[in-house]
Write a protein that holds these residues in place. Sequence first.
Motif, PDB file in Angstrom:
ATOM      1  N   HIS A  92       1.100   8.713  -7.401  1.00 55.26           N
ATOM      2  CA  HIS A  92       0.459   9.123  -8.661  1.00 55.26           C
ATOM      3  C   HIS A  92       0.699  10.620  -8.898  1.00 55.26           C
ATOM      4  O   HIS A  92       1.050  11.048 -10.009  1.00 55.26           O
ATOM      5  N   GLU A  93       0.520  11.402  -7.854  1.00 52.35           N
ATOM      6  CA  GLU A  93       0.684  12.858  -7.956  1.00 52.35           C
ATOM      7  C   GLU A  93       2.124  13.231  -8.302  1.00 52.35           C
ATOM      8  O   GLU A  93       2.374  14.131  -9.111  1.00 52.35           O
ATOM      9  N   GLN A 137      -0.897   4.463  -5.712  1.00 55.47           N
ATOM     10  CA  GLN A 137      -1.643   5.153  -4.652  1.00 55.47           C
ATOM     11  C   GLN A 137      -1.512   6.656  -4.879  1.00 55.47           C
ATOM     12  O   GLN A 137      -0.585   7.117  -5.544  1.00 55.47           O
ATOM     13  N   PRO A 138      -2.468   7.459  -4.362  1.00 51.31           N
ATOM     14  CA  PRO A 138      -2.590   8.864  -4.757  1.00 51.31           C
ATOM     15  C   PRO A 138      -1.312   9.709  -4.654  1.00 51.31           C
ATOM     16  O   PRO A 138      -1.011  10.475  -5.570  1.00 51.31           O
ATOM     17  N   GLU A 139      -0.544   9.588  -3.579  1.00 48.20           N
ATOM     18  CA  GLU A 139       0.639  10.454  -3.441  1.00 48.20           C
ATOM     19  C   GLU A 139       1.693  10.147  -4.502  1.00 48.20           C
ATOM     20  O   GLU A 139       2.281  11.050  -5.100  1.00 48.20           O
ATOM     21  N   GLU A 161       0.805  -1.227   0.000  1.00 43.53           N
ATOM     22  CA  GLU A 161       0.000   0.000   0.000  1.00 43.53           C
ATOM     23  C   GLU A 161       0.840   1.280   0.000  1.00 43.53           C
ATOM     24  O   GLU A 161       0.313   2.366  -0.230  1.00 43.53           O
ATOM     25  N   ASP A 179       2.679  12.343 -12.013  1.00 41.94           N
ATOM     26  CA  ASP A 179       1.960  13.296 -12.877  1.00 41.94           C
ATOM     27  C   ASP A 179       2.657  14.648 -12.919  1.00 41.94           C
ATOM     28  O   ASP A 179       2.773  15.264 -13.985  1.00 41.94           O
ATOM     29  N   GLU A 236      -2.541   0.114  -9.802  1.00 42.77           N
ATOM     30  CA  GLU A 236      -2.673   1.562  -9.976  1.00 42.77           C
ATOM     31  C   GLU A 236      -1.930   2.218  -8.810  1.00 42.77           C
ATOM     32  O   GLU A 236      -1.996   1.720  -7.681  1.00 42.77           O
ATOM     33  N   LYS A 291      -8.191  -0.680  -5.405  1.00 45.18           N
ATOM     34  CA  LYS A 291      -8.267  -0.958  -6.851  1.00 45.18           C
ATOM     35  C   LYS A 291      -7.805  -2.390  -7.136  1.00 45.18           C
ATOM     36  O   LYS A 291      -8.408  -3.116  -7.926  1.00 45.18           O
ATOM     37  N   TYR A 305       1.060   1.078  -4.204  1.00 39.84           N
ATOM     38  CA  TYR A 305      -0.105   0.808  -5.045  1.00 39.84           C
ATOM     39  C   TYR A 305      -1.423   1.001  -4.301  1.00 39.84           C
ATOM     40  O   TYR A 305      -1.479   0.964  -3.077  1.00 39.84           O
ATOM     41  N   ASP A 306      -2.473   1.208  -5.081  1.00 41.63           N
ATOM     42  CA  ASP A 306      -3.821   1.401  -4.561  1.00 41.63           C
ATOM     43  C   ASP A 306      -4.422   0.029  -4.227  1.00 41.63           C
ATOM     44  O   ASP A 306      -4.756  -0.749  -5.126  1.00 41.63           O
TER      45      ASP A 306
END
Length: 313
Positions: free
Chosen positions: A134-135, A130-132, A36, A138, A128, A43, A39-40
């Motif tokens: 991913h940010e 995890q949000p941090e 974790e 991006d 996919e 999902k 990764y998410d």
Amino acid sequence: MYSLIADAVVVARYLGATLVLPDIRGSKPGDKRNFEDIYDVEKFVKSLDGVVRVAKYQPAKLSSRNLAVVRVPNRVTEDHIAEQIEPIFRSKGNLRLATYFPSVNMKKTEQKSNINSVECLAMFGTLELQPEVHEVVDSMVERLRTLSRKSNGQFIAVDLRVEILEKKGCQGMKSCYSPQEIALFLRKIGFNKDTTIYLTQSRWDSSLDALKEFFPKIYTKESIMAVEKKEKFLNSEASEFEKVIDFYICSQSDVFVPAISGLFYANVAGNRIASGRTQILVPANIPGSSASAADFLSSYVSKKNHLAYSCFC
């Protein structure tokens, strides 16, 4: 990681076993992350609903030390599971899988089996960020596109890591290309000095100066990552974060050039094929002064022989 997850899901599906979320282990002893962290989890669990049961944690009554360790060859077959793994599972009840790579095998197989669709789902439909994380990816891709204004926001990602180039396996073999050889290759197939290049090398090394002479707009993670994120994602214990960031940036670039042949290249190629980004140019020493980029398209793409093509036909 994609290959490891695919093998684990395929084995669990065949055995009707519950898959415990794996640790993510680095190349150094003791270097590991929780799933974790990168990764998410939701999902991942949701994508495997109805295919494989997933447990977020190992049951407390099970000690990792007492688990039977089974070596699993990458791209494991049903025959291998039936003959080598299932008997141990039936007698022990719980297993720890250790994937190994007899060779880098990402080519699609001609014979169809029941595990093909499970393998495809595991490789391309479960992971996919995890949000941090991913940010972070991006924002780095956005920064590279901003720096590429003169080339319509397009950039090249080159998998070139100095510590691997210096290893004996790269000496004398043409599975690895030096910074100078990459510079000559890119120039001869038509890229100019305004081309923006992302390198998977984490921090600048003087051996890269030969590449920078030809292509001044060249960047590493250190030069484009937000300052406040460097402490977490660019320290001596963050090697797994760095690999994941490289993987996703190389998957999203307009062109990908693997200076190093191997599993990273094969996995990135699969992810790019799955998303329709098929500009993967494999380096070569080019005699003469120029050549066409199309002549160096990866055979995974030109021959459509990557396993991704059996998943996305």
